[in-house]
Design an enzyme around this catalytic site. Structure first.
Site, PDB file in Angstrom:
ATOM      1  N   LYS A 236       0.810  -1.221   0.000  1.00 16.67           N
ATOM      2  CA  LYS A 236       0.000   0.000   0.000  1.00 16.67           C
ATOM      3  C   LYS A 236       0.845   1.274   0.000  1.00 16.67           C
ATOM      4  CE  LYS A 236      -4.204  -1.876   2.088  1.00 16.67           C
ATOM      5  NZ  LYS A 236      -5.122  -1.859   3.244  1.00 16.67           N
TER       6      LYS A 236
ATOM      7  N   HIS B  82      -1.849  -3.242  -4.800  1.00 14.04           N
ATOM      8  CA  HIS B  82      -0.970  -3.359  -3.624  1.00 14.04           C
ATOM      9  C   HIS B  82      -0.515  -4.799  -3.393  1.00 14.04           C
ATOM     10  CE1 HIS B  82      -4.516  -4.815  -1.347  1.00 14.04           C
ATOM     11  NE2 HIS B  82      -3.643  -5.252  -0.452  1.00 14.04           N
TER      12      HIS B  82
ATOM     13  N   HIS C 115      -2.853 -13.047  -0.307  1.00 15.69           N
ATOM     14  CA  HIS C 115      -3.918 -13.008   0.699  1.00 15.69           C
ATOM     15  C   HIS C 115      -5.246 -12.485   0.140  1.00 15.69           C
ATOM     16  CE1 HIS C 115      -2.686  -8.788   1.006  1.00 15.69           C
ATOM     17  NE2 HIS C 115      -3.740  -8.537   1.795  1.00 15.69           N
TER      18      HIS C 115
ATOM     19  N   ASP D 299      -7.344 -11.622   7.843  1.00 18.29           N
ATOM     20  CA  ASP D 299      -7.421 -10.217   7.415  1.00 18.29           C
ATOM     21  C   ASP D 299      -8.881  -9.763   7.284  1.00 18.29           C
ATOM     22  OD1 ASP D 299      -6.567  -7.718   6.432  1.00 18.29           O
ATOM     23  OD2 ASP D 299      -6.705  -8.429   4.368  1.00 18.29           O
TER      24      ASP D 299
END
Length: 531
Positions: free
Chosen positions: A388, A413, A444, A473
């Site tokens: 990010k 990102h 992820h 997450d």
């Protein structure tokens, strides 16, 4: 007069006092009785031999006599009785060559090359001395007629002396083997307390006894020794920061540190270790008997190896801390523009580590849940959003819903983070936080059914670490407030995760998460989301 003197010489042993009984309890290796086996089919020979040897002692150790009346019986005793030092062996028993057969079986079948074998025969012509000495691995050959009390004494003492020398060599060989194996194992340990416990286990193995022990580390050369590890009756000391001043071992340990050398003051034996890195350790062991010199020598050799291993451990620890600091710095860089994510990455770290260990306990994905992954996934997980740093503020911090174009920018990102971390990981050989961080950053947002981004990976082609962090997450982000959303109630979050098990998320990871939620609620704190 000469005959009288010879008779006196032959029988001088018979007039000595009865032997003093050994103290009850366990005897040290160099204080046990010498074990001697008499093998003869003549009962009178046993009686005479026992009478002649009844008061014999060598180096303060008396004899323990065993009797066998045939070659077969003697073989069974030798097979089942350890540490027989000497066999006084008749040749002719149940057969004319029973003794010779037994001598061969001792060396070949029992693989015992240390016990001393002395042939005694009443018929020398049946087993000529030269042939027997050459063809059989025996250590002496005597005719029964020449074995006076004095000559029997000389034969026994000579045999015991030779046996003791061979035993010392064998103990040294075994002890050095244990030292080499033990020191090698210690180089694979990455925790000071694990290292200390390993040292105590190896010391016990070298002593070949169960030993209580305390390993202490004197830091900075001042203050009381810190207890790093403890075993046996001292196990409770492991919970202490320092060795109590009134403890029984304290004076001897303090003396070792003050004099900078090992102390052997039974029952307290303290091994002093000074490393090249100028650190000092002391190992205290309390075996049930005084240590023999050979044991002291072996322990001193081991201490030299420990010093090198300890310095290696310290250097490894410093490198590991430097690597961890690098990971944290990278994560802080990614969080710098988004103050709301600080708590998020720490929660992701804790929960990712817990899920990986719960999955290991359940026995799933054993080939993927390697020791390296289990060790590193927690810290590596905090790098999941490091990409990010390349996302514009207007997109990253936008409070509302993203446009399609902004969504594409946000999704970049994942590949950016993976690229950054892969370049860094390629500079380090083997597994590292950066390697697992790259897998997590890039994977992820992949979905278990292949509908995710950036590469559309599916199922187990998605790295294990990324499949775990993917669930964690989303779970944590939904529970907590973010710039673009309010927190969801826990029941709604749980329903969302369960509904996407098998599509967005790996079902095994979801199962482990829900298991932890049900049994270890301190890991997620749903009350924060519903407050």
């Amino acid at each position: 007069m000469t005959d009288l003197k010879a008779d006196a010489d032959d029988n001088w042993l018979l007039d000595e006092d009865e032997p003093v009984a050994s103290p009850a309890g366990l005897a040290a290796p160099d204080q046990r009785l010498w074990r001697v086996l008499i093998v003869d089919d003549d009962v009178d020979v046993h009686a005479v031999t026992r009478l002649a040897l009844r008061n014999v002692s060598f180096k303060g150790r008396e004899l323990e006599l065993f009797s066998a009346y045939s070659g077969r019986e003697a073989y069974e005793i030798l097979r089942d009785t350890p540490d027989i030092a000497l066999v006084l062996l008749d040749v002719v028993m149940e057969t004319d060559d029973a003794g010779l057969i037994l001598a061969k079986r001792i060396r070949a079948d029992l693989n015992n090359s240390i016990v001393r074998v002395v042939l005694r025969t009443g018929q020398p012509g049946q087993a000529p001395e030269q042939r027997v000495i050459i063809e059989y691995d025996i250590n002496d050959y005597k005719a029964k007629t020449e074995l006076t009390t004095q000559k029997l004494f000389t034969t026994v003492i000579s045999a015991l002396r030779a046996y003791e020398s061979l035993m010392m060599l064998e103990r040294s060989r075994i002890g050095l083997g244990k030292i080499l194996a033990g020191a090698t194992n210690l180089y694979q340990i990455h925790s000071l307390r694990e290292f200390a416990s390993g040292v105590l286990n190896q010391v016990s193995a070298i002593l070949d006894v169960g030993a209580d022990g305390v390993l202490c580390l004197m830091q900075g050369g001042a203050g009381r020794p810190e207890v790093v590890a403890a075993t046996g009756s001292y196990a409770m000391l492991a919970e202490s920061e320092a060795l109590p001043a009134d403890h029984a071992l304290t004076p001897t340990i303090a003396k070792a540190f003050a004099e900078k050398r090992s102390q052997f003051e039974h029952p307290a034996n303290v091994l002093f270790i000074h490393t090249e890195g100028n650190r000092e350790l002391a190992i205290s062991v309390t075996p049930p008997w005084p240590l023999a010199q050979i044991q002291r020598d072996l322990l001193e050799v081991f201490c030299q190896r420990i010093a090198a291993a300890f310095d290696n451990l310290y250097m490894f620890g410093q490198l590991r801390k430097a690597q961890e600091a690098t990971v944290v710095a990278l994560a802080d860089l990614a969080e710098f523009r988004d103050s709301d994510t600080g708590g998020h990455v720490r929660r992701v770290q804790q929960l990712s580590d817990a899920i990986a260990r719960r999955m290991q306990q359940r026995g799933v994905y054993a080939d993927e849940l390697t020791p390296q992954l289990l060790d590193m996934i927690g810290l590596a997980s905090i790098l999941h959003d490091v990409g990010k740093v390349a996302t514009p503020d207007a997109v990253l911090l936008k409070p509302g819903k993203h446009t399609d174009e902004e969504r594409v920018q946000m999704q970049l990102h994942a590949s950016v983070g993976r690229s950054i971390l892969e370049r860094a990981a390629n500079m380090v050989d083997g597994a590292s936080y950066l390697k697992y961080g790259a897998q997590i950053a890039g994977g992820h947002h992949e979905h278990f059914d292949g509908a995710g981004y950036p590469d559309g990976l599916k199922g187990r082609t998605i790295p294990m670490a990324a499949r775990i962090v993917a669930v964690v997450d989303v779970f944590d982000a939904l529970l907590h407030e973010r710039p673009y959303k309010e927190p969801w109630p826990y029941p709604q979050v749980r329903e969302y995760i369960e509904q996407r098990s098998g599509s967005q998320f790996d079902p095994e990871v979801v199962t482990a998460l829900l298991d932890l939620i049900d049994h270890e609620p301190q890991l997620w704190h749903p009350e924060r989301a519903t407050a």
